[in-house]
Design a protein around this motif. Structure first.
Motif, PDB file in Angstrom:
ATOM      1  N   LEU A   1       0.729  -1.559   0.164  1.00  0.00           N
ATOM      2  CA  LEU A   1       0.026   0.106  -0.111  1.00  0.00           C
ATOM      3  C   LEU A   1       0.938   1.367   0.131  1.00  0.00           C
ATOM      4  O   LEU A   1       0.111   2.355  -0.672  1.00  0.00           O
ATOM      5  CB  LEU A   1      -0.925   0.327   1.038  1.00  0.00           C
ATOM      6  N   SER A   2       2.077   1.328   0.866  1.00  0.00           N
ATOM      7  CA  SER A   2       2.812   2.488   0.871  1.00  0.00           C
ATOM      8  C   SER A   2       3.187   2.583  -1.176  1.00  0.00           C
ATOM      9  O   SER A   2       3.365   4.098  -1.125  1.00  0.00           O
ATOM     10  CB  SER A   2       3.759   2.149   2.316  1.00  0.00           C
ATOM     11  N   SER A   3       4.146   1.320  -1.098  1.00  0.00           N
ATOM     12  CA  SER A   3       4.543   1.297  -2.394  1.00  0.00           C
ATOM     13  C   SER A   3       4.016   2.213  -3.549  1.00  0.00           C
ATOM     14  O   SER A   3       4.432   2.540  -4.148  1.00  0.00           O
ATOM     15  CB  SER A   3       5.128  -0.246  -2.560  1.00  0.00           C
ATOM     16  N   LEU A   4       2.311   1.476  -3.602  1.00  0.00           N
ATOM     17  CA  LEU A   4       1.734   1.359  -4.057  1.00  0.00           C
ATOM     18  C   LEU A   4       1.234   3.295  -4.229  1.00  0.00           C
ATOM     19  O   LEU A   4       1.388   4.434  -5.538  1.00  0.00           O
ATOM     20  CB  LEU A   4       0.339   1.260  -3.978  1.00  0.00           C
ATOM     21  N   ALA A   5       0.981   4.217  -3.165  1.00  0.00           N
ATOM     22  CA  ALA A   5       1.077   5.130  -2.984  1.00  0.00           C
ATOM     23  C   ALA A   5       2.193   5.863  -3.276  1.00  0.00           C
ATOM     24  O   ALA A   5       1.641   7.190  -4.368  1.00  0.00           O
ATOM     25  CB  ALA A   5       0.325   5.884  -1.179  1.00  0.00           C
ATOM     26  N   ILE A   6       3.624   5.864  -3.245  1.00  0.00           N
ATOM     27  CA  ILE A   6       4.578   6.206  -3.322  1.00  0.00           C
ATOM     28  C   ILE A   6       4.617   6.639  -5.413  1.00  0.00           C
ATOM     29  O   ILE A   6       4.437   7.605  -5.921  1.00  0.00           O
ATOM     30  CB  ILE A   6       5.812   5.994  -3.133  1.00  0.00           C
ATOM     31  N   SER A   7       4.380   5.478  -5.699  1.00  0.00           N
ATOM     32  CA  SER A   7       4.130   5.019  -7.439  1.00  0.00           C
ATOM     33  C   SER A   7       3.193   5.878  -7.763  1.00  0.00           C
ATOM     34  O   SER A   7       3.004   6.682  -8.751  1.00  0.00           O
ATOM     35  CB  SER A   7       3.656   3.945  -7.091  1.00  0.00           C
ATOM     36  N   VAL A   8       1.801   6.440  -7.171  1.00  0.00           N
ATOM     37  CA  VAL A   8       0.755   6.877  -7.582  1.00  0.00           C
ATOM     38  C   VAL A   8       1.804   8.340  -8.099  1.00  0.00           C
ATOM     39  O   VAL A   8       1.220   9.469  -9.302  1.00  0.00           O
ATOM     40  CB  VAL A   8      -0.550   6.817  -7.087  1.00  0.00           C
ATOM     41  N   TYR A   9       1.957   8.723  -6.752  1.00  0.00           N
ATOM     42  CA  TYR A   9       2.581  10.455  -6.177  1.00  0.00           C
ATOM     43  C   TYR A   9       3.269  11.014  -7.782  1.00  0.00           C
ATOM     44  O   TYR A   9       3.364  11.603  -8.174  1.00  0.00           O
ATOM     45  CB  TYR A   9       3.245  10.515  -5.426  1.00  0.00           C
ATOM     46  N   VAL A  10       4.660   9.688  -7.859  1.00  0.00           N
ATOM     47  CA  VAL A  10       5.559  10.296  -8.389  1.00  0.00           C
ATOM     48  C   VAL A  10       5.244   9.531 -10.158  1.00  0.00           C
ATOM     49  O   VAL A  10       5.825  11.285 -11.210  1.00  0.00           O
ATOM     50  CB  VAL A  10       6.920   9.427  -8.221  1.00  0.00           C
ATOM     51  N   LEU A  11       4.034   8.696 -10.386  1.00  0.00           N
ATOM     52  CA  LEU A  11       3.469   8.812 -11.772  1.00  0.00           C
ATOM     53  C   LEU A  11       2.737  10.573 -12.134  1.00  0.00           C
ATOM     54  O   LEU A  11       3.075  10.960 -13.077  1.00  0.00           O
ATOM     55  CB  LEU A  11       2.441   7.239 -11.524  1.00  0.00           C
ATOM     56  N   ALA A  12       1.839  11.051 -11.091  1.00  0.00           N
ATOM     57  CA  ALA A  12       1.464  12.200 -11.758  1.00  0.00           C
ATOM     58  C   ALA A  12       2.336  13.154 -11.915  1.00  0.00           C
ATOM     59  O   ALA A  12       2.120  14.116 -12.341  1.00  0.00           O
ATOM     60  CB  ALA A  12       0.566  12.219  -9.537  1.00  0.00           C
ATOM     61  N   ARG A  13       3.666  13.081 -10.853  1.00  0.00           N
ATOM     62  CA  ARG A  13       4.420  14.252 -11.123  1.00  0.00           C
ATOM     63  C   ARG A  13       5.331  14.187 -12.252  1.00  0.00           C
ATOM     64  O   ARG A  13       5.618  15.012 -13.216  1.00  0.00           O
ATOM     65  CB  ARG A  13       5.601  13.767 -10.053  1.00  0.00           C
ATOM     66  N   ARG A  14       5.343  12.346 -13.087  1.00  0.00           N
ATOM     67  CA  ARG A  14       6.117  12.475 -14.054  1.00  0.00           C
ATOM     68  C   ARG A  14       5.212  12.609 -15.313  1.00  0.00           C
ATOM     69  O   ARG A  14       5.455  13.253 -16.355  1.00  0.00           O
ATOM     70  CB  ARG A  14       6.452  11.336 -14.274  1.00  0.00           C
ATOM     71  N   MET A  15       3.461  12.842 -14.809  1.00  0.00           N
ATOM     72  CA  MET A  15       2.579  13.453 -16.366  1.00  0.00           C
ATOM     73  C   MET A  15       2.784  14.972 -16.335  1.00  0.00           C
ATOM     74  O   MET A  15       1.774  14.762 -16.419  1.00  0.00           O
ATOM     75  CB  MET A  15       1.723  12.162 -15.910  1.00  0.00           C
ATOM     76  N   GLY A  16       3.005  15.627 -15.318  1.00  0.00           N
ATOM     77  CA  GLY A  16       2.874  17.171 -15.221  1.00  0.00           C
ATOM     78  C   GLY A  16       2.130  17.084 -14.190  1.00  0.00           C
ATOM     79  O   GLY A  16       2.715  19.026 -13.980  1.00  0.00           O
ATOM     80  N   PHE A  17       2.104  16.647 -13.144  1.00  0.00           N
ATOM     81  CA  PHE A  17       0.925  17.488 -12.592  1.00  0.00           C
ATOM     82  C   PHE A  17       1.725  17.433 -11.186  1.00  0.00           C
ATOM     83  O   PHE A  17       2.756  16.294 -10.808  1.00  0.00           O
ATOM     84  CB  PHE A  17       0.032  16.136 -12.095  1.00  0.00           C
ATOM     85  N   SER A  18       1.743  18.470 -10.156  1.00  0.00           N
ATOM     86  CA  SER A  18       2.454  18.431  -8.257  1.00  0.00           C
ATOM     87  C   SER A  18       1.560  17.574  -7.613  1.00  0.00           C
ATOM     88  O   SER A  18       0.587  17.299  -7.965  1.00  0.00           O
ATOM     89  CB  SER A  18       2.513  20.475  -8.107  1.00  0.00           C
ATOM     90  N   PHE A  19       2.566  17.289  -6.466  1.00  0.00           N
ATOM     91  CA  PHE A  19       2.115  16.767  -5.505  1.00  0.00           C
ATOM     92  C   PHE A  19       0.837  17.836  -5.078  1.00  0.00           C
ATOM     93  O   PHE A  19      -0.089  16.825  -4.512  1.00  0.00           O
ATOM     94  CB  PHE A  19       2.812  16.485  -4.068  1.00  0.00           C
ATOM     95  N   ARG A  20       0.577  19.021  -5.127  1.00  0.00           N
ATOM     96  CA  ARG A  20      -0.290  19.345  -4.792  1.00  0.00           C
ATOM     97  C   ARG A  20      -1.578  19.548  -5.073  1.00  0.00           C
ATOM     98  O   ARG A  20      -2.955  19.322  -4.883  1.00  0.00           O
ATOM     99  CB  ARG A  20      -0.217  21.270  -4.186  1.00  0.00           C
ATOM    100  N   GLU A  21      -1.448  19.659  -6.944  1.00  0.00           N
ATOM    101  CA  GLU A  21      -2.867  19.565  -7.626  1.00  0.00           C
ATOM    102  C   GLU A  21      -3.380  18.091  -7.323  1.00  0.00           C
ATOM    103  O   GLU A  21      -4.253  17.406  -7.031  1.00  0.00           O
ATOM    104  CB  GLU A  21      -1.967  19.213  -9.267  1.00  0.00           C
TER     105      GLU A  21
END
Length: 103
Positions: A47-67
């Motif tokens: 679950l923690s690895s999944l959360a990290i992967s989702v946040y990093v994927l969002a960032r790599r796709m141009g979204f900020s963590f805040r967004e």
């Protein structure tokens, strides 16, 4: 940056996004295995690895963590307003929204 360097950076970005997508799928599979074997360590780790992967994927796709955080909070409030079963039965969605807003 020269044109060939931009092409290399673009290809690298695509490769990283594809790798992150496979990480998400791998962590879901690991989560299911952890649930099957009732292995708490495997469950929380995936679950923690999944959360990290989702946040990093969002960032790599141009979204900020805040967004992403804002979109999650908005989605939680929307589902709670619409009477989502998890909210109706357990209050999970409003609890998570409260937690995210307090950090």
């Amino acid at each position: 940056m020269s044109r060939p360097e931009r092409g290399v950076q673009f290809a690298k970005s695509i490769k990283v996004i594809d790798w992150l997508k496979t990480e998400v799928l791998d962590q879901i599979a690991t989560l299911f295995k952890g649930i099957h074997y009732a292995n708490q360590h495997m469950i929380i780790d995936s679950l923690s690895s999944l959360a990290i992967s989702v946040y990093v994927l969002a960032r790599r796709m141009g979204f900020s963590f805040r967004e992403l955080d804002q979109a999650v909070s908005q989605k939680l409030r929307e589902h709670a307003r619409e009477g989502h079963q998890l909210e109706e039965w357990y209050g999970d969605l409003s609890s998570l929204d409260d937690y995210l807003n307090k950090r």
